[in-house]
Design a protein around this motif. Sequence first.
Motif, PDB file in Angstrom:
ATOM      1  N   LYS A   1      -5.388   8.868 -14.739  1.00  0.00           N
ATOM      2  CA  LYS A   1      -4.218   8.288 -15.399  1.00  0.00           C
ATOM      3  C   LYS A   1      -4.128   6.779 -15.170  1.00  0.00           C
ATOM      4  O   LYS A   1      -3.200   6.136 -15.648  1.00  0.00           O
ATOM      5  CB  LYS A   1      -2.944   8.967 -14.883  1.00  0.00           C
ATOM      6  CG  LYS A   1      -2.852  10.446 -15.259  1.00  0.00           C
ATOM      7  CD  LYS A   1      -1.769  11.181 -14.489  1.00  0.00           C
ATOM      8  CE  LYS A   1      -0.387  10.736 -14.933  1.00  0.00           C
ATOM      9  NZ  LYS A   1       0.675  11.573 -14.285  1.00  0.00           N
ATOM     10  N   GLY A   2      -5.093   6.233 -14.448  1.00  0.00           N
ATOM     11  CA  GLY A   2      -5.126   4.794 -14.215  1.00  0.00           C
ATOM     12  C   GLY A   2      -4.185   4.314 -13.127  1.00  0.00           C
ATOM     13  O   GLY A   2      -3.892   3.109 -13.045  1.00  0.00           O
ATOM     14  N   LYS A   3      -3.733   5.193 -12.273  1.00  0.00           N
ATOM     15  CA  LYS A   3      -2.797   4.820 -11.217  1.00  0.00           C
ATOM     16  C   LYS A   3      -3.512   4.112 -10.068  1.00  0.00           C
ATOM     17  O   LYS A   3      -4.606   4.514  -9.662  1.00  0.00           O
ATOM     18  CB  LYS A   3      -2.090   6.065 -10.675  1.00  0.00           C
ATOM     19  CG  LYS A   3      -1.203   6.781 -11.686  1.00  0.00           C
ATOM     20  CD  LYS A   3       0.075   6.006 -11.947  1.00  0.00           C
ATOM     21  CE  LYS A   3       1.037   6.818 -12.806  1.00  0.00           C
ATOM     22  NZ  LYS A   3       2.309   6.104 -13.053  1.00  0.00           N
ATOM     23  N   PRO A   4      -2.897   3.078  -9.509  1.00  0.00           N
ATOM     24  CA  PRO A   4      -3.436   2.443  -8.300  1.00  0.00           C
ATOM     25  C   PRO A   4      -3.038   3.282  -7.087  1.00  0.00           C
ATOM     26  O   PRO A   4      -1.980   3.083  -6.493  1.00  0.00           O
ATOM     27  CB  PRO A   4      -2.760   1.069  -8.294  1.00  0.00           C
ATOM     28  CG  PRO A   4      -1.445   1.301  -8.989  1.00  0.00           C
ATOM     29  CD  PRO A   4      -1.704   2.366 -10.021  1.00  0.00           C
ATOM     30  N   ILE A   5      -3.879   4.215  -6.709  1.00  0.00           N
ATOM     31  CA  ILE A   5      -3.515   5.247  -5.743  1.00  0.00           C
ATOM     32  C   ILE A   5      -3.102   4.669  -4.394  1.00  0.00           C
ATOM     33  O   ILE A   5      -2.082   5.072  -3.818  1.00  0.00           O
ATOM     34  CB  ILE A   5      -4.670   6.249  -5.592  1.00  0.00           C
ATOM     35  CG1 ILE A   5      -4.827   7.055  -6.884  1.00  0.00           C
ATOM     36  CG2 ILE A   5      -4.445   7.174  -4.403  1.00  0.00           C
ATOM     37  CD1 ILE A   5      -6.064   7.921  -6.940  1.00  0.00           C
ATOM     38  N   VAL A   6      -3.886   3.731  -3.885  1.00  0.00           N
ATOM     39  CA  VAL A   6      -3.571   3.166  -2.565  1.00  0.00           C
ATOM     40  C   VAL A   6      -2.219   2.477  -2.590  1.00  0.00           C
ATOM     41  O   VAL A   6      -1.357   2.713  -1.730  1.00  0.00           O
ATOM     42  CB  VAL A   6      -4.675   2.187  -2.121  1.00  0.00           C
ATOM     43  CG1 VAL A   6      -4.259   1.452  -0.849  1.00  0.00           C
ATOM     44  CG2 VAL A   6      -5.991   2.931  -1.895  1.00  0.00           C
ATOM     45  N   GLU A   7      -2.000   1.632  -3.592  1.00  0.00           N
ATOM     46  CA  GLU A   7      -0.770   0.844  -3.649  1.00  0.00           C
ATOM     47  C   GLU A   7       0.456   1.683  -4.002  1.00  0.00           C
ATOM     48  O   GLU A   7       1.541   1.477  -3.446  1.00  0.00           O
ATOM     49  CB  GLU A   7      -0.917  -0.291  -4.665  1.00  0.00           C
ATOM     50  CG  GLU A   7      -1.838  -1.422  -4.232  1.00  0.00           C
ATOM     51  CD  GLU A   7      -3.307  -1.142  -4.475  1.00  0.00           C
ATOM     52  OE1 GLU A   7      -4.137  -2.003  -4.155  1.00  0.00           O
ATOM     53  OE2 GLU A   7      -3.635  -0.045  -4.983  1.00  0.00           O
ATOM     54  N   GLU A   8       0.301   2.607  -4.913  1.00  0.00           N
ATOM     55  CA  GLU A   8       1.469   3.349  -5.399  1.00  0.00           C
ATOM     56  C   GLU A   8       1.869   4.506  -4.498  1.00  0.00           C
ATOM     57  O   GLU A   8       3.069   4.768  -4.319  1.00  0.00           O
ATOM     58  CB  GLU A   8       1.209   3.864  -6.811  1.00  0.00           C
ATOM     59  CG  GLU A   8       2.412   4.563  -7.437  1.00  0.00           C
ATOM     60  CD  GLU A   8       2.303   4.729  -8.946  1.00  0.00           C
ATOM     61  OE1 GLU A   8       2.903   5.683  -9.473  1.00  0.00           O
ATOM     62  OE2 GLU A   8       1.626   3.905  -9.598  1.00  0.00           O
TER      63      GLU A   8
ATOM     64  N   LYS B   1      -4.624  -6.500   7.604  1.00  0.00           N
ATOM     65  CA  LYS B   1      -3.176  -6.396   7.765  1.00  0.00           C
ATOM     66  C   LYS B   1      -2.611  -5.573   6.604  1.00  0.00           C
ATOM     67  O   LYS B   1      -3.099  -5.662   5.478  1.00  0.00           O
ATOM     68  CB  LYS B   1      -2.546  -7.782   7.774  1.00  0.00           C
ATOM     69  CG  LYS B   1      -2.950  -8.640   8.959  1.00  0.00           C
ATOM     70  CD  LYS B   1      -2.406 -10.049   8.833  1.00  0.00           C
ATOM     71  CE  LYS B   1      -2.915 -10.931   9.970  1.00  0.00           C
ATOM     72  NZ  LYS B   1      -2.498 -12.343   9.805  1.00  0.00           N
ATOM     73  N   LYS B   2      -1.572  -4.805   6.915  1.00  0.00           N
ATOM     74  CA  LYS B   2      -1.001  -3.937   5.893  1.00  0.00           C
ATOM     75  C   LYS B   2      -0.567  -4.733   4.668  1.00  0.00           C
ATOM     76  O   LYS B   2      -0.797  -4.301   3.527  1.00  0.00           O
ATOM     77  CB  LYS B   2       0.185  -3.167   6.458  1.00  0.00           C
ATOM     78  CG  LYS B   2       0.899  -2.291   5.429  1.00  0.00           C
ATOM     79  CD  LYS B   2       2.146  -1.635   6.003  1.00  0.00           C
ATOM     80  CE  LYS B   2       2.952  -0.945   4.924  1.00  0.00           C
ATOM     81  NZ  LYS B   2       4.195  -0.331   5.445  1.00  0.00           N
ATOM     82  N   GLU B   3       0.039  -5.903   4.872  1.00  0.00           N
ATOM     83  CA  GLU B   3       0.537  -6.664   3.721  1.00  0.00           C
ATOM     84  C   GLU B   3      -0.589  -7.159   2.821  1.00  0.00           C
ATOM     85  O   GLU B   3      -0.368  -7.499   1.660  1.00  0.00           O
ATOM     86  CB  GLU B   3       1.387  -7.857   4.175  1.00  0.00           C
ATOM     87  CG  GLU B   3       0.660  -8.891   5.022  1.00  0.00           C
ATOM     88  CD  GLU B   3       0.913  -8.730   6.504  1.00  0.00           C
ATOM     89  OE1 GLU B   3       0.900  -9.749   7.222  1.00  0.00           O
ATOM     90  OE2 GLU B   3       1.117  -7.575   6.947  1.00  0.00           O
ATOM     91  N   ASP B   4      -1.808  -7.183   3.351  1.00  0.00           N
ATOM     92  CA  ASP B   4      -2.960  -7.590   2.539  1.00  0.00           C
ATOM     93  C   ASP B   4      -3.608  -6.412   1.828  1.00  0.00           C
ATOM     94  O   ASP B   4      -4.610  -6.571   1.125  1.00  0.00           O
ATOM     95  CB  ASP B   4      -3.997  -8.296   3.418  1.00  0.00           C
ATOM     96  CG  ASP B   4      -3.521  -9.660   3.896  1.00  0.00           C
ATOM     97  OD1 ASP B   4      -2.695 -10.272   3.196  1.00  0.00           O
ATOM     98  OD2 ASP B   4      -3.967 -10.099   4.980  1.00  0.00           O
ATOM     99  N   GLY B   5      -3.044  -5.228   2.000  1.00  0.00           N
ATOM    100  CA  GLY B   5      -3.608  -4.052   1.349  1.00  0.00           C
ATOM    101  C   GLY B   5      -3.260  -3.941  -0.121  1.00  0.00           C
ATOM    102  O   GLY B   5      -3.930  -3.227  -0.869  1.00  0.00           O
ATOM    103  N   TRP B   6      -2.217  -4.664  -0.546  1.00  0.00           N
ATOM    104  CA  TRP B   6      -1.824  -4.629  -1.950  1.00  0.00           C
ATOM    105  C   TRP B   6      -2.676  -5.592  -2.772  1.00  0.00           C
ATOM    106  O   TRP B   6      -2.664  -6.805  -2.539  1.00  0.00           O
ATOM    107  CB  TRP B   6      -0.351  -5.001  -2.101  1.00  0.00           C
ATOM    108  CG  TRP B   6       0.594  -3.855  -1.969  1.00  0.00           C
ATOM    109  CD1 TRP B   6       1.033  -3.027  -2.965  1.00  0.00           C
ATOM    110  CD2 TRP B   6       1.230  -3.377  -0.774  1.00  0.00           C
ATOM    111  NE1 TRP B   6       1.904  -2.078  -2.470  1.00  0.00           N
ATOM    112  CE2 TRP B   6       2.041  -2.268  -1.127  1.00  0.00           C
ATOM    113  CE3 TRP B   6       1.197  -3.774   0.568  1.00  0.00           C
ATOM    114  CZ2 TRP B   6       2.802  -1.563  -0.206  1.00  0.00           C
ATOM    115  CZ3 TRP B   6       1.944  -3.073   1.496  1.00  0.00           C
ATOM    116  CH2 TRP B   6       2.732  -1.981   1.108  1.00  0.00           C
ATOM    117  N   ARG B   7      -3.413  -5.074  -3.724  1.00  0.00           N
ATOM    118  CA  ARG B   7      -4.145  -5.931  -4.653  1.00  0.00           C
ATOM    119  C   ARG B   7      -3.189  -6.509  -5.700  1.00  0.00           C
ATOM    120  O   ARG B   7      -2.109  -5.960  -5.959  1.00  0.00           O
ATOM    121  CB  ARG B   7      -5.238  -5.138  -5.366  1.00  0.00           C
ATOM    122  CG  ARG B   7      -6.379  -4.652  -4.493  1.00  0.00           C
ATOM    123  CD  ARG B   7      -7.219  -3.608  -5.220  1.00  0.00           C
ATOM    124  NE  ARG B   7      -6.436  -2.397  -5.476  1.00  0.00           N
ATOM    125  CZ  ARG B   7      -6.801  -1.426  -6.304  1.00  0.00           C
ATOM    126  NH1 ARG B   7      -7.935  -1.542  -6.986  1.00  0.00           N
ATOM    127  NH2 ARG B   7      -6.038  -0.361  -6.477  1.00  0.00           N
TER     128      ARG B   7
END
Length: 322
Positions: A75-82, A170-176
């Motif tokens: 479905k094109g979801k950003p699994i890690v971020e969402e 760092k966790k905050e750097d995990g979001w693309r």
Amino acid sequence: MDEVKVSVICLAYNHEKYIRRSLDSILQQETNFKYEIIIHDDCSTDTTRQIIQEYHDEYPGQIKVILQDENQYQKGKPIVEEFMLPLASGKYIAFCECDDYWTDSHKLQLQYDYMECHSNCSLCCHNTIYHCLNKDVPDCNFNSWTDVHIMNEYEVFMQWKVHTSSFFMKKEDGWRDENTFKYWFGDYVRVTSLYLKGDIAVLPQVMSQYNYGVATGVLYNSDISKLETKKKNVLQRKEYLVYLLNKCGKCEDMINRRIKITELEAATLPEQSIIDTTNSKKEKQNAIRSIVSKKEFKEYLSLLRFFDVIKEYVKYGIKYIK
């Protein structure tokens, strides 16, 4: 020890053959801090989901699970971020897809200690074994560095020296950047974007194994796809690089060089397929002639220094077809 310091991100899909070894390698980590494991199952059709539930039942305080009833990747979801990062409690995150595994019980501690002592480090990696499941070829390492190595722009943009199973950030750097969610090469997006933010440090220890050839693997499926699909996948990297360059304005020469070589790769897929598969010297020579006659080849060479041009000619075997 009560506060979670590291959240381990584990993506699973039809990994019943590999997931026990993967999860065991994570649970066997020896640390002086608390860590958690977040597992996302993307609607597996084998027994992966049941295995995950078994581990969750055994380690309810350490393992968090997300069990999908529909495949989110399709479905094109950003699994890690969402789905995964919102559940992460740690200051840092580490990655291990469930068809790979860690080979050193001190991995998390070593990377945690390094990041705590080097505030300018945006990504800490280590060496990884490349293991091919489908061919009888010897294992090899991703790099040959014998000391802590700070990656340069050539290694970041032009080579593949670190694997996702070694990522620690760092966790905050995990979001693309949300504009990059659509690209299939999430590891390349993370490495290149984090390079522009700080140092990428690579520890010399070999502490994970990447299993290439798993039927559900993104890279494997890209490699075996038809030429038109493969060309589309290659050109997606160019699209990403153009976006990155326009956004950051850094590493312009190296990014442009990678854009040109990506255009060349897309334009010469049929020829490269012949070179890789034929036993005929004549067919191989004709394919090489076709490559070096293309405008993309000449455009790429125009960005290189003289000795790098010579290397490219040697790479394509020009010495055999003078």
